[in-house]
Design a protein around this motif. Sequence first.
Motif, mmCIF file in Angstrom:
data_model
loop_
_atom_site.group_PDB
_atom_site.id
_atom_site.type_symbol
_atom_site.label_atom_id
_atom_site.label_comp_id
_atom_site.label_asym_id
_atom_site.label_seq_id
_atom_site.Cartn_x
_atom_site.Cartn_y
_atom_site.Cartn_z
ATOM 1 N N PRO A 66 0.782 -1.249 0.000
ATOM 2 C CA PRO A 66 0.000 0.000 0.000
ATOM 3 C C PRO A 66 0.806 1.287 0.000
ATOM 4 C CG PRO A 66 0.069 -0.927 2.197
ATOM 5 C CD PRO A 66 0.760 -1.912 1.313
ATOM 6 N N GLN A 67 2.145 1.225 0.126
ATOM 7 C CA GLN A 67 2.984 2.405 -0.099
ATOM 8 C C GLN A 67 3.766 2.144 -1.390
ATOM 9 O OE1 GLN A 67 3.074 1.125 3.360
ATOM 10 N NE2 GLN A 67 1.407 2.586 3.641
ATOM 11 N N PRO A 68 3.124 2.313 -2.533
ATOM 12 C CA PRO A 68 3.723 1.845 -3.790
ATOM 13 C C PRO A 68 4.969 2.626 -4.174
ATOM 14 C CG PRO A 68 1.832 3.239 -4.226
ATOM 15 C CD PRO A 68 1.850 3.024 -2.745
ATOM 16 N N GLY A 69 5.919 1.916 -4.771
ATOM 17 C CA GLY A 69 7.060 2.606 -5.351
ATOM 18 C C GLY A 69 6.623 3.441 -6.535
ATOM 19 N N HIS A 70 7.210 4.629 -6.676
ATOM 20 C CA HIS A 70 6.856 5.465 -7.819
ATOM 21 C C HIS A 70 8.086 6.206 -8.330
ATOM 22 C CE1 HIS A 70 6.894 9.718 -6.327
ATOM 23 N NE2 HIS A 70 6.758 9.143 -5.156
ATOM 24 N N LEU A 71 8.030 6.555 -9.593
ATOM 25 C CA LEU A 71 9.077 7.328 -10.263
ATOM 26 C C LEU A 71 8.442 8.573 -10.855
ATOM 27 C CD1 LEU A 71 11.933 7.669 -11.619
ATOM 28 C CD2 LEU A 71 10.985 6.388 -13.558
ATOM 29 N N ARG A 72 9.059 9.727 -10.628
ATOM 30 C CA ARG A 72 8.574 10.974 -11.228
ATOM 31 C C ARG A 72 9.708 11.603 -12.025
ATOM 32 N NH1 ARG A 72 6.478 13.724 -6.937
ATOM 33 N NH2 ARG A 72 4.355 13.067 -7.411
ATOM 34 N N LEU A 73 9.449 11.908 -13.290
ATOM 35 C CA LEU A 73 10.404 12.573 -14.170
ATOM 36 C C LEU A 73 9.834 13.910 -14.618
ATOM 37 C CD1 LEU A 73 11.379 9.574 -16.499
ATOM 38 C CD2 LEU A 73 12.624 10.390 -14.491
ATOM 39 N N ALA A 74 10.700 14.894 -14.808
ATOM 40 C CA ALA A 74 10.299 16.187 -15.366
ATOM 41 C C ALA A 74 10.834 16.273 -16.789
ATOM 42 C CB ALA A 74 10.842 17.341 -14.525
ATOM 43 N N LEU A 75 9.950 16.422 -17.762
ATOM 44 C CA LEU A 75 10.319 16.503 -19.175
ATOM 45 C C LEU A 75 10.026 17.897 -19.696
ATOM 46 C CD1 LEU A 75 8.703 13.186 -20.502
ATOM 47 C CD2 LEU A 75 10.948 13.498 -19.447
ATOM 48 N N ILE A 76 10.865 18.400 -20.585
ATOM 49 C CA ILE A 76 10.598 19.641 -21.309
ATOM 50 C C ILE A 76 10.455 19.263 -22.776
ATOM 51 C CG2 ILE A 76 11.450 21.914 -21.965
ATOM 52 C CD1 ILE A 76 12.966 22.016 -19.339
ATOM 53 N N VAL A 77 9.246 19.358 -23.285
ATOM 54 C CA VAL A 77 8.965 18.923 -24.651
ATOM 55 C C VAL A 77 8.652 20.134 -25.518
ATOM 56 C CG1 VAL A 77 8.117 16.706 -23.836
ATOM 57 C CG2 VAL A 77 6.500 18.554 -24.240
ATOM 58 N N GLY A 78 8.874 19.981 -26.820
ATOM 59 C CA GLY A 78 8.582 21.059 -27.754
ATOM 60 C C GLY A 78 7.091 21.313 -27.865
ATOM 61 N N ARG A 79 6.738 22.552 -28.190
ATOM 62 C CA ARG A 79 5.330 22.864 -28.404
ATOM 63 C C ARG A 79 4.814 22.073 -29.605
ATOM 64 N NH1 ARG A 79 3.924 27.908 -26.156
ATOM 65 N NH2 ARG A 79 1.844 27.567 -27.030
ATOM 66 N N PRO A 80 3.612 21.544 -29.529
ATOM 67 C CA PRO A 80 3.073 20.749 -30.637
ATOM 68 C C PRO A 80 3.017 21.545 -31.941
ATOM 69 C CG PRO A 80 1.742 20.480 -28.661
ATOM 70 C CD PRO A 80 2.702 21.589 -28.379
ATOM 71 N N ASP A 81 3.166 20.840 -33.060
ATOM 72 C CA ASP A 81 3.122 21.467 -34.371
ATOM 73 C C ASP A 81 1.697 21.728 -34.843
ATOM 74 O OD1 ASP A 81 5.858 21.548 -34.643
ATOM 75 O OD2 ASP A 81 5.973 19.600 -35.622
ATOM 76 N N ASN A 82 0.734 21.000 -34.280
ATOM 77 C CA ASN A 82 -0.652 21.164 -34.709
ATOM 78 C C ASN A 82 -1.582 20.858 -33.547
ATOM 79 O OD1 ASN A 82 -1.195 18.222 -34.716
ATOM 80 N ND2 ASN A 82 0.205 18.213 -36.476
ATOM 81 N N ALA A 83 -2.876 20.990 -33.786
ATOM 82 C CA ALA A 83 -3.857 20.903 -32.709
ATOM 83 C C ALA A 83 -4.026 19.496 -32.160
ATOM 84 C CB ALA A 83 -5.207 21.414 -33.217
ATOM 85 N N THR A 84 -3.533 18.491 -32.861
ATOM 86 C CA THR A 84 -3.767 17.116 -32.420
ATOM 87 C C THR A 84 -2.491 16.365 -32.049
ATOM 88 O OG1 THR A 84 -3.747 16.377 -34.731
ATOM 89 C CG2 THR A 84 -5.900 16.883 -33.748
ATOM 90 N N GLN A 85 -1.332 16.951 -32.277
ATOM 91 C CA GLN A 85 -0.082 16.256 -31.980
ATOM 92 C C GLN A 85 0.090 16.067 -30.476
ATOM 93 O OE1 GLN A 85 3.595 18.330 -32.835
ATOM 94 N NE2 GLN A 85 4.609 16.445 -33.430
ATOM 95 N N ARG A 86 0.547 14.873 -30.090
ATOM 96 C CA ARG A 86 0.814 14.560 -28.699
ATOM 97 C C ARG A 86 2.168 13.858 -28.589
ATOM 98 N NH1 ARG A 86 -3.590 10.678 -27.140
ATOM 99 N NH2 ARG A 86 -3.247 10.036 -29.295
ATOM 100 N N PHE A 87 2.739 13.898 -27.406
ATOM 101 C CA PHE A 87 4.075 13.368 -27.165
ATOM 102 C C PHE A 87 3.967 12.069 -26.382
ATOM 103 C CE2 PHE A 87 8.207 13.420 -24.862
ATOM 104 C CZ PHE A 87 9.037 13.507 -25.962
ATOM 105 N N PRO A 88 4.406 10.928 -26.945
ATOM 106 C CA PRO A 88 4.241 9.633 -26.273
ATOM 107 C C PRO A 88 5.335 9.346 -25.247
ATOM 108 C CG PRO A 88 5.076 9.304 -28.494
ATOM 109 C CD PRO A 88 4.887 10.780 -28.329
ATOM 110 N N ILE A 89 4.913 8.817 -24.109
ATOM 111 C CA ILE A 89 5.808 8.372 -23.049
ATOM 112 C C ILE A 89 5.504 6.895 -22.789
ATOM 113 C CG2 ILE A 89 6.635 8.762 -20.699
ATOM 114 C CD1 ILE A 89 6.928 11.231 -22.432
ATOM 115 N N ARG A 90 6.518 6.035 -22.856
ATOM 116 C CA ARG A 90 6.308 4.597 -22.683
ATOM 117 C C ARG A 90 6.898 4.116 -21.363
ATOM 118 N NH1 ARG A 90 8.407 0.330 -27.155
ATOM 119 N NH2 ARG A 90 7.270 1.812 -28.489
ATOM 120 N N ALA A 91 6.150 3.261 -20.675
ATOM 121 C CA ALA A 91 6.606 2.608 -19.455
ATOM 122 C C ALA A 91 6.884 1.143 -19.746
ATOM 123 C CB ALA A 91 5.543 2.729 -18.361
#
Length: 256
Positions: free
Chosen positions: A88-113
């Motif tokens: 019940p005290q789960p291990g967790h990882l937190r990362l801070a990413l700085i990504v480029g502004r999207p090129d269009n209204a639907t672009q998204r940046f994928p993060i894989r675990a």
Amino acid sequence: MTLFQHKDLFRGSEADGIALGTYDVSEPTFVSFWNNTDYFWNGTNYMPQFATYPLRNVYSFYACAGSPSKLLFRFAGASGAVALGIPPQPGHLRLALIVGRPDNATQRFPIRAVPVMQTSPHASLRSSFTRGQYRQASKEIVAPSVLATPYENCFVSPPPTGVDTWCFDPIQKRRGLLWGDIAQPIYWSTSAGAGDGPDVDSVPLPVFSSATPRDGGEIKFNDAGALQNCPSQPASAPEDEGKIQMREEQAILGLP
């Protein structure tokens, strides 16, 4: 860090020139992963863990980004040092990413675990998507009333033109704890066809009282040379990874 296409770099070509570059990026985007193996997804509901889908440490863990997916972080498990411990005290990882502004209204940046248990079965690969955190006022000085009522998710629903605005996209809270813009649980699905379950707070699952941060590991984005490809899980199902790669490529291209 950014893997979006660089479009705004200008360089002096003379021998004693000074290079000047600008690149429009988002605010730091916090991405969190945590061990959610106290529940698994059976294709219809989240169910409490049992022998076939046990409560188990994530022994090693890899975080990747972009399309094709490249390695950003890794923690190699060892005796007495697992990547993400159990609830019940789960291990967790937190990362801070700085990504480029999207090129269009639907672009998204994928993060894989990529979670790896010490023995199979391994919890499922997960892929999440973000447009980056956006915290911006429409002008240098705005009224206190504007600051008190910020617009949320401004990339998704831009505020009206000509209206004083303050955009502040929220940090996500899941199972009672604050995680990040991406809050990615690590859990089992009963089969490849079961896919991802819904948001864990839409059920909702029981809250955690606390979590144990992962404060070690290796940041791989700054290594010399080309970025490494995202590693596969041991004995991972090829069709699972193929589907995730397709979703990530669609996101980076802004396709539905």
